[in-house]
Each structure stands twice: as structure tokens, then as C-alpha cells.
Design a protein around this motif. Structure first.
Motif, PDB file in Angstrom:
ATOM      1  N   HIS A 129      61.550 -39.379 -23.787  1.00  0.00           N
ATOM      2  CA  HIS A 129      61.326 -37.933 -23.724  1.00  0.00           C
ATOM      3  C   HIS A 129      61.321 -37.288 -25.105  1.00  0.00           C
ATOM      4  N   THR A 161      65.643 -37.244 -19.601  1.00  0.00           N
ATOM      5  CA  THR A 161      64.872 -36.071 -19.158  1.00  0.00           C
ATOM      6  C   THR A 161      63.413 -36.392 -19.431  1.00  0.00           C
ATOM      7  N   ASP A 163      59.166 -36.157 -17.774  1.00  0.00           N
ATOM      8  CA  ASP A 163      58.198 -35.763 -16.754  1.00  0.00           C
ATOM      9  C   ASP A 163      57.754 -37.041 -16.049  1.00  0.00           C
ATOM     10  N   SER A 316      64.386 -27.254 -26.431  1.00  0.00           N
ATOM     11  CA  SER A 316      63.778 -27.088 -25.111  1.00  0.00           C
ATOM     12  C   SER A 316      64.864 -26.958 -24.042  1.00  0.00           C
ATOM     13  N   ALA A 318      65.092 -28.843 -21.466  1.00  0.00           N
ATOM     14  CA  ALA A 318      65.555 -30.202 -21.166  1.00  0.00           C
ATOM     15  C   ALA A 318      66.657 -30.627 -22.129  1.00  0.00           C
ATOM     16  N   SER A 348      60.150 -28.577 -21.978  1.00  0.00           N
ATOM     17  CA  SER A 348      60.416 -29.888 -22.572  1.00  0.00           C
ATOM     18  C   SER A 348      59.935 -29.892 -24.016  1.00  0.00           C
TER      19      SER A 348
END
Length: 834
Positions: A129, A161, A163, A316, A318, A348
Motif C-alpha cells: 500500500h 491497508t 485497495d 492519507s 488509511a 489512500s
């Protein structure tokens, strides 16, 4: 060591089964789940792995060391046996190593050196991430290899974290999630006081956290400087013997990092001041409270200046969640966020590949032989083209953008392309000095206080050599941070090993030695002093730059600019070193050129020509030469484009002709009349005006007659006939007089005429085949406006009786008939006696 019970353990059978039948996997697991240390160990005896290695990419050096150490302890071994690590300038591996934890640059070198990845069965991408550029490149290269040379290679992308859905689609892989282990975390937003700095705000909240909570405190700051300031504030304000303050950032020595990661002594509480290296991967025991400044330092490339600099940015959402989660690892915790609760954070982190300088990536792709990789986020085309242009200038790419032997040596060295070019071009006798320069250029300045404001880069070199020669006291003294110099010395040792240098440089280098080496890294930033202003310089790339008033470089005719701050006019030089221009003649003969330069002189309003000798955009010599006919026309046309069409000698007739043509073109497009708008005429100057500039050197040599002829040449006979028929220059009114029509694009033409001249005329005149009624400006006998109308009939019927009453007494000598429909039109007063 007894195997710990991590939350990820329940998912390990699924991971093992998934990789038995599939080649790719996406794993989501929050911090503390154990993915970093448990997944590699769980795969070690997989049948598909056979006797091959597992390589795990860990973005940060601290985390790489810590992960390898923890896994080795679980196996009851020392690091370097079954589990080892390789980071920049440091390696602990052996022939027995089966799990190798590597940082990002190391992975890229493994792949480039052996595209078949001989002896490697799986690559694990941890903390994906973070979206570092090298991580994205490594993943794209691994996928390319898996799709061609090594279909048996396993690829696992892991993150706390992430997507996950997008990553799973990109990899065409299943997605597994671990619940992790966490306790509730209470989040508070203590506001800053008026004009309170970030450091004092954080220090105050740390003291509050120690009073309100049990356990240790983890505080997040953007960088080492902020950590040092908070450490100083807390040391003075926190009068508690049971509290220990430790720092954790990437510039610490190995022993200092291990101290920060070790548990506190019994009866002692810890305040750990950390950068975002503590967000994930590393385990900090005993943390019950997090204090988060909400900031991080990330590289940002400025295409205007060509520099990449670290900028302090908001984290971010996240990252904020991940940082807060650190407080809930062992029990319920508290997270204090030092920003307003109303602030909206980006979901993010932005991929570094979309905002970084890409010369390193471009060189790797040239070595790989293709840029067509399976990217998660492809590199921006513009930034990639700019990077390739730089590599060509450095000699790393040839005219076909293929990597050169010099480019391959630069890659093997492992420095950035710019610094790699400087190192590979340095004579062997100066390899010790270039090692110091590589280390210093890659680090923040070790200078402090007044010395930190010096723009002479040689000050840093001299400080390093003085410290190394033990001519300077230890600690932060005399404007030098000895701790920073120690870290720079460690990096220099690593470069010396790579360059096969046995002894370090010492003493004060020759005045031009630093600049003569670094100019090979920054040939586009060679700068020459202006003759008229000793503080101003012209760079080889054509930009202007200036020294500040208190510069240490005043009087230096030639500089290589290493850092500058982009400004609208001339950028400010922040760091530079003087150079010997004879080195340029020796090493860059192709960049010295004699060119003929033709330009427009605005003051003289004339074209002038010079023959110039240049290095890049720097003019070394200039002499005036005669202007040739083929040179003058482009310069004249450029001056007209810059000044606009009003710079041309338009006659009144020519201006009116253009207005009529523009109006009729809009009213009757079916006539297909030429476009004579400003925009189109400026775009087509070469076509319609250039023939009439032959032999001219000045704009005022173009006469009104020349310009009128050029304009008239745009129309043929039929177009001129249509223009006169449908947009006449004037109209004959009932009095027999000819009155001019005034045209304006987008509006009806205007006819200004005395009222008496229209007696007997019932309908409003029109143009454009009757489509456009003329706007009548009806005037009194003295020429003053009475009425504006496009409805003459309505005027006679409704308005004229009132006008007659008002003006009859004012102008008794002029006719004011009761019936204007049948009255005789006239432009004169009534004859005497009538």
C-alpha cells in the motif's frame, strides 16, 4: 523460541492451499496480524517451492532488519542462516539462506541481473500500500517474468491497508483477508493553541497522554528534524525519571534502531518519536497511546525546476487509521490526532510513480528492453519522456533510446542516474572523493545554525573531512551535527566498497574538485555568471537563477547548481559548487556550438542577427552579423504574433474592409468568405503577409498600401462583389446623400443620418440579402442623437409626432412636416422666406 499465536495463523492453511494451485495471491491483514513474519515461514516447506528461495520485498530498511531478526529467532537461529536480509550497503545472507528479506532497490537488481530468477520460487511484496516507485516496478517486472520465463513463480502481494479489489483484478488473483488482532481505540482531536508550533503542540499532548493513559506513547512526526525538536522540548519540560524518550527513523544506526524496537526496562515508560517507518511492519511493544501530527515527508518532483524535493504533506486516511491502530495492539488505547476533526483526508496514499522524477525508472526499463509492463499505474508519458531526455544528456541512452555501456555501469553502481553518471565519469584517483559526494548528495545537510545557510556545497565536504580527520569535536558543535556526519560516513563507506576504494578522502579538496565531479551529474545545470549582474546566472538549460545577498559563492564565474528553489523569474540557488570551464571543453565538446541567432529587438523595432558560441543555452561569445532575407521574415512574423495585429499599419479603409467581411461571413456562411478574424490572421501570417515582407528588416517598412494589398489578395473578384452587394460600405439615403455604414462583428451595422434625410422612407434599410435590418441612429439637424431604432415605420407612427413638437422650436429653419411619409427628404434647412 515458542511460535507466537498470531491472528494470521488461522489463515495460513488457506494461503498454503491457494499457492499450491495458483501462482498469485492478494493478502490483506492489519498491522499486528503477523503476515510479515509468519507467511514466509509457512511457505518454506511448500512442495512447489522445492529447494528454492523466498524473496520478500520490505520497503523500509528498519522493517527488513526487524522482520529477518524475528523470523530467525523463531527458528532458533542467527540472522544469515535460514533467514537473512539484504539492504543497501549491508547484507546478512549465506548459502543456507532460504528466506531473503530485501529492500526495493535490491529486488530490482536481482531481477535485472537474472531475469529467470534462478533459485527463487516466490516473491512476496509486503506493505504494498505504500506504493513506492521501486515496489511498483518490481511487481510489474515480476509479473512480466511470470508471464513469459517463469510461469511457476509465485507472487504474493500483502498489505495492511490496500485497495484489495483493484489489486486482485490487476493480478487476476484471489483475495484473502485476515481479521487481525486489535482492541478498541478512542480517538481525540486536541486543538492547538494560538500560534503553537507542531512540535510544541505534540510535546504538550504527549505530556497529556502520559498523565491520562498507561503504557508507552508512540508519536508520529514527519522527519528527523521535527523529532529532534520535540525531543529537546520534552527533555526540558518532562521532569520524570520513569519516562525514556527515544527516536526511530531511517537515519539511525543499527544499534540505535534496535534500542528503539526493544522493550523498555521494568518500571520505565517510553515515548517513541517516530517517522512513518513505525506505521507498519515493525513491532513496538507496550504502546497504548498514539499521538499523530498527521504529517509525512514524501518526494515530489517539480518539472519546472527539474528537482525532486521532500515535501511535508498531510497523510492519507488509511495511514491515519493504521497509525491509530498501533494504540490497540495489546489493550484498549487512545489516539490523539493533532488536526481538526473536520479535515477530510485522501482515502489512500498516491502512487509515487505518478508524481516522482522517473530517470531511474526509465533507465531500468531501457535495461529491461521494454516499457510495456503490466503496470498497476502506468508511468505518466510526459514525465517518462522528460526522464529519457535527461538520460540521453547524461550519455546513458543512445539516439534510439537504448541503454549504452555507460548506462549499464550506472545501473550496476546503484546510485541515481545523475550521481551514477558523476561516479562513472570520475577518474580513479578521485573515487574516494566521489564516494563522499554520493553520500552527501543522498543525505540532508549536516550543517546546523548559521552554517546551514551556506549555499556553497563544499562546506559540507570540508565538514565531513574535518570530522573524519578528528579535527572537529564530537556532538553538535561549531555548526556541524556529528550524528548526521556519522550516518553520512557509513554511507560513504558503502560507496567506497562498491568503487573498490581502500582509503577515505581527507583534507580540503582543490577549489574546483567538487564542482568538476558533480558537473557530470548536472550538465543541464551548469551556470555562468551574467556580466551585468554578479548575483545572476544563466543555466545551460536556458533558465535563469540567482544567488542570495549573503552568498558564499560571490564572484564565481561558473557554477554547477545542485539545488534551487523555483521562482517565477529567476530561481534561487540553494546549493552549488564552482567548476573549471576547461573540464566542459574536455568532457562535453559536442555541447559547444556556433549558432546563428536571429531575434527581434523591441526597442529598435527591427530584426537583428548574431553569431554566437554557446554551451547549451549559455552564450559565451556574440558578434553582430548582417540579417539575411530568409532570417528576417520569421523574426518579423514572430514579432507580429507577440505584439498582435494592431502593430501593423492598418489604413482606415482596410480596417473597415475587415469588419465588413467578418460581419457578412457570420450572416451568410453559405458564401464561404475568408476568415479575417485576429486569431485566424495571426495563425496564417506566413500565408498572406509574408510575401509582402520580402526585403524588409523593420515593421515600419511595411506601408499601409502593402498591408491593404495583402488583405485584398485574400478575396477573389466574386467574393468582393458579394461583399459589396450584401455588406456595402455605405448607403444612399432618400436625400440623395451617401452615408457610411459602421460594422462591428456580432452586431447589426449602424447608419447615422439626420432625420430629415429619411422623409418619405417607410421601411428600415437592411443588408445581407434582407436578413439584417440596419440600426438607425437618427440625428437632429445639429447632428445630435434623437433616437436609435430598427423600426423606422414604427418611429414615424408613434415617436415622430413627439420629436417634432420638441425640436420644431429648437430648429425652426428646418422642415418638420406633419406627414413625414410624403415630405421631401433634404439635408439642408428650408429656403429663406419659407
Amino acid at each position: 523460541m515458542t511460535a507466537p499465536n498470531f491472528p494470521i495463523n488461522s489463515l495460513l492453511p488457506d494461503i498454503q492451499a491457494g499457492l499450491t494451485s495458483l501462482q498469485r495471491l492478494v493478502l490483506e491483514a492489519p498491522p499486528g496480524a503477523g503476515k510479515t513474519t509468519q507467511v514466509p515461514l509457512a511457505l518454506l516447506n511448500a512442495e512447489w517451492l522445492s529447494d528454492k528461495k523466498i524473496v520478500m520485498l520490505e520497503p523500509r530498511r528498519i522493517a527488513a532488519r526487524a522482520a529477518a531478526q524475528f523470523m530467525a529467532q523463531q527458528l532458533g537461529e542467527q540472522v544469515g542462516q535460514t533467514v537473512g536480509y539484504r539492504i543497501r550497503f549491508e547484507s546478512k545472507v549465506s548459502a543456507a539462506t532460504r528466506i531473503e528479506v530485501v529492500t526495493e532497490g535490491i529486488l530490482t537488481r536481482l531481477i535485472q541481473d537474472d531475469p529467470e530468477l534462478t533459485g527463487i520460487g516466490a516473491i512476496l511484496f509486503d506493505e504494498f500500500h505504500e506504493r513506492h516507485l521501486a515496489g511498483d516496478l518490481g511487481a510489474a517486472l515480476a509479473l512480466d517474468i511470470q508471464g513469459t520465463l517463469r510461469p511457476d513463480l509465485r507472487i504474493v502481494v500483502m498489505s495492511a491497508t490496500l485497495d484489495g479489489e483493484r489489486i486482485a483484478q490487476w493480478l487476476d488473483a484471489p483475495r484473502l483477508s485476515s481479521p487481525g488482532r486489535s482492541f478498541p481505540v478512542r480517538v481525540e482531536y486536541p486543538p492547538a493553541r494560538t500560534q503553537e508550533s507542531v512540535e510544541h503542540h505534540l510535546a504538550r499532548v504527549v505530556r497529556q497522554a502520559l498523565e491520562e493513559n498507561d503504557g508507552d506513547v508512540l508519536a508520529f512526526l514527519p522527519g528527523r528534524r521535527e523529532i529532534a525538536r520535540v525531543q529537546s522540548v520534552l527533555s526540558q519540560s518532562l521532569q520524570r525519571e520513569d519516562v525514556e524518550i527515544v527516536a526511530l527513523h531511517g537515519e539511525l544506526s543499527l544499534s540505535e534502531q534496535q534500542l528503539a524496537l526493544a522493550p523498555a526496562e521494568f518500571g520505565t515508560r517510553r515515548v517513541v518519536l517516530a517517522t512513518n517507518v513505525a506505521e507498519s511492519s515493525v513491532t513496538l511493544p507496550g504502546i497504548r497511546t498514539v499521538v499523530d501530527a498527521g504529517l509525512a515527508r514524501e518526494p515530489r518532483f517539480d518539472p519546472n525546476s527539474g528537482f525532486t524535493r521532500l515535501e511535508t504533506v498531510n497523510i492519507s486516511q488509511a495511514s491515519a487509521d493504521q497509525r491509530a491502530g498501533r494504540a490497540g495492539r495489546v489493550a484498549e488505547g487512545t489516539a490523539y490526532r493533532l488536526w481538526p476533526q473536520s479535515r477530510r483526508l485522501d482515502p489512500s496514499r498516491t502512487a509515487e510513480i505518478t508524481q516522482a522524477e522517473l530517470s531511474g525508472l526509465a533507465l531500468e526499463l531501457a535495461a529491461w528492453g521494454s516499457a510495456s509492463l503490466p503496470w498497476l499505474d502506468a508511468p505518466p508519458a510526459g514525465a517518462l519522456a522528460q526522464a529519457r531526455e535527461l538520460l540521453s544528456r547524461l550519455g546513458a541512452l543512445d539516439a534510439q533510446e537504448r541503454i549504452t555501456p555507460l548506462g549499464r555501469r550506472m545501473l550496476e553502481l546503484g546510485a541515481t542516474p545523475r550521481l551514477g553518471a558523476a561516479a562513472t565519469c570520475a577518474p580513479e584517483t578521485l573515487h574516494a572523493l566521489i564516494a563522499d559526494l554520493l553520500a552527501l548528495m543522498d543525505a540532508r545537510s549536516p550543517m546546523r545554525g548559521e552554517a546551514s545557510r551556506s549555499d556553497d556545497f563544499r562546506v559540507r565536504v570540508n565538514a565531513l573531512h574535518a570530522w573524519r580527520d578528528r579535527r572537529s569535536a564530537t556532538g553538535q558543535h561549531g555548526g556541524v551535527d556529528a550524528g548526521a556526519l556519522a550516518a553520512i560516513e557509513q554511507a560513504s563507506k558503502g560507496w567506497r566498497r562498491r568503487l573498490d576504494v581502500r582509503s577515505a578522502a581527507s583534507g580540503v579538496p582543490h577549489s574546483h574538485a567538487v564542482g568538476d565531479l558533480l558537473l557530470h551529474a548536472f550538465p543541464d545545470r551548469i551556470a555562468r555568471q551574467d556580466e551585468s549582474n554578479p548575483l545572476r546566472y544563466t543555466l545551460a538549460n536556458g533558465r535563469g537563477a540567482r544567488l542570495h545577498e549573503q552568498t558564499a559563492l560571490l564572484g564565481e564565474p561558473w557554477l554547477v547548481v545542485l539545488d534551487l528553489r523555483h521562482e517565477a523569474r529567476d530561481s534561487l540557488i540553494l546549493s552549488a559548487a564552482p567548476l573549471d570551464p576547461r573540464i566542459l571543453e574536455q568532457d562535453y565538446p559536442a555541447q559547444f556550438q556556433r549558432v546563428r541567432n536571429v531575434r527581434w529587438n523591441d526597442e529598435r523595432a527591427a530584426v537583428e542577427a548574431f553569431e554566437e558560441r554557446r554551451f547549451g543555452a549559455i552564450v559565451l561569445e556574440r558578434r553582430s552579423v548582417p540579417v539575411q532575407a530568409e532570417d528576417a521574415i520569421p523574426a518579423l512574423l514572430a514579432a507580429i504574433r507577440n505584439r498582435g495585429l494592431d502593430a501593423l499599419p492598418w489604413s482606415e479603409a482596410a480596417r473597415r474592409l475587415r469588419l465588413r467581411m467578418q460581419s457578412l461571413r457570420a450572416w451568410m456562411p453559405e458564401l464561404d468568405l475568408p476568415d479575417v478574424s485576429d486569431e485566424h490572421l495571426l495563425d496564417t501570417l506566413q500565408h498572406w503577409l509574408a510575401p509582402y515582407l520580402q526585403g524588409k528588416r523593420k515593421l515600419d517598412a511595411l506601408s499601409e498600401e502593402d498591408l491593404s494589398q495583402a488583405l485584398a489578395a485574400l478575396f477573389d473578384y466574386e467574393q468582393r462583389r458579394q461583399l459589396d452587394a450584401h455588406a456595402p460600405d455605405s448607403l444612399t439615403v432618400p436625400s440623395g446623400q451617401t452615408r457610411r455604414l459602421e460594422y462591428s462583428p456580432g452586431e447589426a451595422p449602424v447608419l447615422a443620418v439626420k432625420l430629415q434625410e429619411l422623409f418619405g422612407l417607410a421601411d428600415t434599410p437592411s443588408v445581407a440579402g434582407g436578413r439584417i435590418p440596419v440600426t438607425l441612429h437618427l440625428l437632429s439637424p445639429a447632428g445630435r442623437p434623437i433616437q436609435v431604432t430598427q423600426d423606422l415605420k414604427g418611429f414615424w407612427e408613434r415617436t415622430y409626432p413627439e420629436v417634432k413638437k420638441e425640436l420644431k422650436g429648437r430648429y425652426p429653419k428646418h422642415p418638420w412636416p406633419d406627414d413625414p411619409w410624403t415630405a421631401t427628404p433634404t439635408h439642408r434647412a428650408k429656403p429663406r422666406g419659407t
